[in-house]
Every structure is written in structure tokens, then in C-alpha cells.
Design an enzyme around this catalytic site. Structure first.
Site, PDB file in Angstrom:
ATOM      1  N   HIS A 559      39.234  44.869  47.823  1.00  0.00           N
ATOM      2  CA  HIS A 559      40.381  45.288  48.635  1.00  0.00           C
ATOM      3  C   HIS A 559      41.602  45.545  47.752  1.00  0.00           C
ATOM      4  O   HIS A 559      42.668  44.956  47.975  1.00  0.00           O
ATOM      5  CB  HIS A 559      40.714  44.224  49.681  1.00  0.00           C
ATOM      6  CG  HIS A 559      39.583  43.866  50.583  1.00  0.00           C
ATOM      7  ND1 HIS A 559      39.420  42.600  51.130  1.00  0.00           N
ATOM      8  CD2 HIS A 559      38.545  44.607  51.045  1.00  0.00           C
ATOM      9  CE1 HIS A 559      38.331  42.587  51.884  1.00  0.00           C
ATOM     10  NE2 HIS A 559      37.789  43.786  51.844  1.00  0.00           N
ATOM     11  N   ALA A 592      45.656  52.886  50.391  1.00  0.00           N
ATOM     12  CA  ALA A 592      45.908  51.449  50.200  1.00  0.00           C
ATOM     13  C   ALA A 592      46.868  51.161  49.065  1.00  0.00           C
ATOM     14  O   ALA A 592      47.450  50.066  49.009  1.00  0.00           O
ATOM     15  CB  ALA A 592      44.584  50.723  49.957  1.00  0.00           C
TER      16      ALA A 592
END
Length: 623
Positions: A559, A592
Site C-alpha cells: 500500500h 495513491a
């Protein structure tokens, strides 16, 4: 394997390509396809999407939920990024699978759908980003998906009474559902937390609550196939639009920038190499939108002359905008993993090591869309440190934070002091959590090697269940930067896992708590008494043991965020709160990399929500 297809090369052809488009989107992944799809709802707007990977939308390794891991470490699907050796992990390197195909990482991830905490997202606004808070973003978390409620039988089986169907997404492109395949592990997971008085206490979309629960997956409950950005935002209706063109197997090499006299830098277009190996230039009449992800968006900015002047000069790149914060502020969820041998009567995913069992599972899925490969339900728990929950524990937490934050002056990164202050308040909040436990119904062994094909393939005899403990709010900060002016060379990725001592202190306490979990019923009855473990013989009773074990078992939860952070430049930002790169007039980043502070849990829902809001921002700015 049935359904395995070669790439659709028609979408890689440059035939009929216009010389210019209103918007050129770099990256046909999670965020890029959302923005392209939403912008071209207006037939007067033209958009070109350039995706380096191939079109593999019909490949069964993508469409079958349980085959996700077969795409990792495969260059047809995966960029195969690798970190530098990590000092905090005893010199180990860590693989980072990233989707290299239409749909990006949503086409190859495990598909777990989770939502961030309210306090975590609210922290983005507190770092100078007006309007970027949970209440503003919640409609976008709803907009991207359609929740398909389970049957009453499954609802009761998984104890889903905390779900509020009324606040879930009703008409979004991504289908979200609980699967039909649930074994004893999935059934007894929420019951175990209930008996430990840590049952989940709020709908995830409220941004509040903690405890053990079941997560849905990005799976279409009707077709039992993966639902991802490629299949849904670039669906047949979108593919038929005359104003939307998607070009695959097109590697963008740089953004073409022009410095206006007494004005901002403008993005005039991009240079890319096509599947045929030819170099092309395409013009953008309105904007270039960079959606290449947390590793490649900063890479492309640096290749184009936006970044640290010293770094760019070292690689012979002319500096257009000197911003030393490009590629900095890298954050990721470090995750410690321990595997426990399952009881003899409990089947786990390890049975798929047998070629005959695997073939039978494929046949079952192809015929009835049932069985192991149908997947769809994931077992999670968002938890604070148990020892910090009472008054004495709160005092110990404050002492721990004081001890390790006292010498952090913020000099290393302009907003470091502000970020750490926000992280401190999040850890002290009763509405948030410091760890994300995930139960994986198969074995993991990070010592088998850094690549997924090494540590995910079951090599130890027997069936196992793995507990993963992922840091929700890491203090460690890393970086990603180019290693040369060659766009083909992968960037240098250095997350600096566990480089901040607080990360290992918090992680160690959660690793220690795993021992309580595996002793708790009914989960304990699903594990073999005095069974084997991976790593072998690792029992963690003392905190010092857990402090040692963490660095030995940590890998990535995949992530990465923060490398083109949305903040004022004086705080270390790369883009402003309209997602425009500082110093430019029409170059945006939407992925992101703009997240300034890592939210808890898997980030795919946040990337979808950010992209949905970005599309509205872009439309609003052009009115």
C-alpha cells in the site's frame, strides 16, 4: 488453464490516433480509468489514456478471484518492483507487485474492500488541504461501488449485523459483495473476537469502529468474477465512446513541459514508446493527468525535470521545477506474518499445492463459480494495542510516544513534526486503531525469499492459517527516486521499514497479542494443538521476543503512498489541494502518491474515492 488468453493487441495499435486530446491520462490503472471514464461522460471532451501494460481484461487469472496470486511476479501482469535492502528488516529486500495491465493493481490484488478511519482522512485536511476530510470524501467512497447484500444465511454465518445497508454504495461501477465460499475459519473468526469482547462496533463506511469482522471483496456477486477498474470503468459502454481512446503497451517516457514567461509551467503533452518500439509525441490541449502510482508518478516527474535539482543534474536532466520533495514521504503498511498449523479436519488454501486438487478447483469454478477460487470474504480486525486501553495503559502509551517523539524536530521533512503530531492523536483516539489483523487461510514464509513466488507457494508440509499484523499508521518514511535518465530503468525504492523505533514498538505489542488470539476459542479449536509454526518454533510471550521477531517476519502489505504528497509546498508538498503540481498550470497527479498521510487498511477504496473526487474537481475547474 481454461480462460488464459493472450493480450488483446488491437488496443496497442496507434492507427487512427489523433495528434491531440483535451486530456492525456498517464496510466490505465485504478485512478486513471476512473478519471477518464468520468470526464468522457461529456461527449464534447476527448481523453487519451496511455497504459504501459497490455489489455488482458478477459484473462481468467484476472477474472477468477482466487487466482490473483498467479499474476504476481509474472511480467505480463506485474511491474515486479523490489526495494533496496532494508536495514530495519535485517538487510532483506521486499517485493512490491504492481499491476501492469488495464485496471492496474485492482486487476491483480486480493480484492479486500475496507474503508479508512475518519480521523485518518481528516488528518489530510489538517495538513493544509481544504475540503479533504472524511465527510467530504464519504460520498465518493459510496459513489465508486455497488454493494450487493448477502443472503440471510451468509449474513448470520459471518455475523454481519454491524453492516448498514442503507449507507453502502447503490449504483457505482465496482461491485462489492461477500462470497459464497466460507469455511470454518471464516465462520469462527468473528465469533472469536466476540468472545474476547472485541467484536466490530460500527459500519466501516462510518469511518468509526474497531474489532474483528469480515470484509467483502471487489467481486460481482452475479458473475462471481473480479470487479476492477478495467472491467467496470472501462466497460463495453465506455469502450464504445468515440471521445475516449485507450492505448495499451505504451510506455510514457516524459511529460513535455513549457515554461511560460512570467507564468507557470504548462504540460503540452507526453512522449511515449509504442508496442512497435517507435517514439511518439501526443499533445494535450487542456491537461496532462499523471496516474501512474506511488512509484512511477514521482519517477515520471523527475524524468520530466520536476524534482530535486541536485538529483536531476546528477542524471543529466534539465531542471524545470526544483522541488526536492518529489519522491519523498513514502509510507507503506509494514506487515508481520506468522503461520499456525491447522487442525487435521480444517482445509486451507495449502491443499491447492496438489496439482490434482488445483485442477479440480479450476474445474469447479469454471462449471459452477463455487469453491476455493470463488473467494470473496476476508477476515480482518482493526485493533488498538490491548495493553493501552485502560487508564494505566493510556499512561504507558503516552510515555512511549514521549520517549520516541521527543527528539523529532521535523528538520528531515518540513511537515514531519505536524505528521507525527497527527499520528499521535490518531493512536490516542478511541475511534481508531494501530493495527490491521488479517487472517490468510494459507501459509506464508517470508524467509523463503523476497518474491511472491517464493514466499506464497506452500513449501512446508501440512495446512496452515496465517495471522498478519499490518501497521495502520506508520511513522517510518522512505523515498522513491530515479536511478538514471532511462525511463525503462526502475526507480530506487527505499521504504525504510521500521526505521522509526515507534513502528517496531507498536508492531511488537500486536505480534505479542497474536498468542492470545490463537489461544482463544473457537479459533483455537481450528488449530492443531502444539502444532508447527512458520517461522518454526516461534512462540512470542515476552515483549523483547516480539521486538526481535517483527523485523524477521515483516514484509509489505503493498500500500505505498505519499510520494507526490498533497500539501502546501512549504510543508513538503508536490501537489496542491486541486491536485495540480506546484509550479505548473495544468499538470495533475491523481493516484495513491498524493495521499499525505497513510490511511488505515487497504487503500484501493481510497484511491477510487480520490479519483472520483478528482474528476469532479477537474470538471469544476473547466467550467
Amino acid at each position: 488453464m481454461d480462460g488464459v488468453k493472450t493480450a488483446n493487441t488491437e488496443r496497442a495499435s496507434t492507427e487512427g490516433l489523433s495528434e491531440s486530446y483535451d486530456y492525456v491520462v498517464v496510466g490505465g490503472g485504478t485512478a486513471g480509468l476512473v478519471v477518464a471514464s468520468r470526464l468522457t461522460e461529456n461527449q464534447d471532451v476527448t481523453v487519451l489514456v496511455l497504459e504501459a501494460g497490455a489489455d488482458r481484461l478477459g484473462d481468467s487469472r484476472i477474472t477468477t478471484p482466487g487466482l490473483a496470486l498467479t499474476t504476481w511476479d509474472n511480467p505480463d501482469f506485474d511491474w515486479k518492483f523490489m526495494t533496496t535492502p532494508q536495514d530495519g528488516l535485517n538487510g532483506r529486500t521486499v517485493a512490491h507487485p504492481r499491476g501492469k495491465t488495464l485496471g492496474g493493481s485492482t486487476a491483480i490484488n486480493v480484492g479486500l474492500v475496507a474503508y479508512p478511519s475518519k480521523s485518518g482522512v481528516d488528518s489530510w485536511e489538517k495538513l493544509g488541504n481544504k475540503g479533504w476530510n472524511f465527510e467530504t470524501l464519504r460520498p465518493y467512497y459510496q459513489k465508486f461501488h455497488t454493494y450487493i447484500p448477502p443472503s440471510k444465511e451468509i449474513n448470520d454465518l459471518l455475523a454481519l449485523d454491524y453492516m448498514d445497508d442503507d449507507i453502502q454504495g447503490k449504483s457505482g461501477p465496482i461491485k462489492v459483495s461477500f462470497g459464497d465460499f466460507h469455511g470454518p475459519l471464516q465462520k469462527d473468526w468473528p465469533e472469536t473476537f466476540k468472545r474476547m469482547n472485541t467484536k466490530y462496533n460500527g459500519d466501516p463506511l462510518t469511518g468509526l469502529g474497531s474489532g474483528g469482522h469480515s470484509n467483502p471483496g471487489s467481486i460481482d456477486a452475479r458473475s462471481k468474477t473480479r470487479s476492477h477498474a478495467g472491467s467496470e470503468y472501462y466497460n463495453p459502454e465506455a469502450r464504445s465512446r468515440a471521445n475516449l481512446r485507450v492505448l495499451t503497451e505504451a510506455l510514457v517516457e516524459r511529460i513535455i513541459l513549457e515554461q511560460l514567461e512570467n507564468g507557470p509551467v504548462l504540460a503540452r503533452g507526453v512522449q511515449y514508446s509504442s508496442r512497435a518500439g517507435k517514439r511518439h509525441v501526443i499533445r494535450a490541449t487542456k491537461e496532462v493527468i499523471l496516474a501512474a502510482g506511488a512509484f512511477q508518478s514521482p519517477q515520471l516527474l523527475e524524468l520530466s525535470g520536476i524534482g530535486s535539482q541536485a538529483l536531476l543534474e546528477r542524471h543529466g536532466i534539465r531542471t524545470v521545477i526544483d522541488n526536492p520533495f518529489v519522491g519523498e514521504n513514502l509510507q507503506d503498511h509494514a506487515v508481520a506474518v506468522l503461520s499456525f498449523e491447522a487442525a487435521a479436519h480444517i482445509p486451507t488454501g495449502d491443499v491447492l499445492r496438489d496439482p490434482q486438487v488445483f485442477a479440480a478447483a479450476i474445474e469447479e469454478y469454471n462449471k459452477s463459480k463455487t469453491g476455493f477460487l470463488a473467494a470473496g470474504t476476508y477476515c480482518s480486525a482493526f485493533m488498538p494495542v490491548a495493553d493501552f486501553l485502560n487508564d494505566e495503559g493510556e499512561a504507558r502509551l503516552n510515555q512511549l510516544l514521549d520517549r520516541h517523539l521527543a527528539n523529532d524536530t521535523g528538520s528531515a521533512f518540513p511537515s514531519q513534526k505536524q505528521q507525527y503530531g497527527l499520528l499521535r492523536s490518531i493512536l490516542q483516539s478511541s475511534d481508531d486503531s494501530s493495527i490491521h489483523y488479517i487472517m490468510a487461510p494459507f501459509q506464508l514464509n517470508v524467509h523463503a525469499g523476497p518474491s511472491p513466488t517464493q514466499y506464497l507457494i506452500p513449501t512446508t508440509e501440512g495446512n496452515y492459517m496465517t495471522l498478519c499484523a499490518a501497521l495502520n499508521h506508520p511513522f517510518s518514511r522512505g523515498s522513491v527516486h530515479i536511478q538514471s535518465a532511462d525511463p525503462i530503468e526502475k526507480p530506487k525504492i527505499d521504504p525504510k521499514y521500521l526505521s522509526h523505533p515507534l513502528d517496531n514498538e507498536i508492531l511488537a505489542r500486536h505480534v505479542q497479542y497474536m498468542e492470545e488470539l490463537v489461544r482463544a476459542e473457537p479459533l483455537a479449536s481450528l488449530l492443531k494443538k502444539n502444532g508447527r509454526r512458520i517461522p518454526a518454533g516461534k512462540h512470542v510471550e515476552e515483549l523483547d521476543e516480539a521486538r526481535t521477531l517483527g523485523p524477521q517476519t515483516v514484509t509489505s502489505n503493498f500500500h505505498p503512498t505519499g510520494t507526490c504528497a498533497m500539501m502546501p509546498k512549504e510543508l513538503g508538498g508536490v501537489v496542491d489541494d486541486r491536485l495540480i503540481v506546484h509550479g505548473t498550470g495544468n499538470l495533475r497527479v491523481v493516484d495513491a502518491s498524493i495521499i499525505p498521510l497513510e490511511p488505515r487498511g487497504p487503500i484501493q477504496s481510497s484511491v477510487y474515492a480520490i479519483a472520483e473526487r478528482a474528476a469532479d474537481i477537474i470538471k469544476d475547474d473547466r467550467r
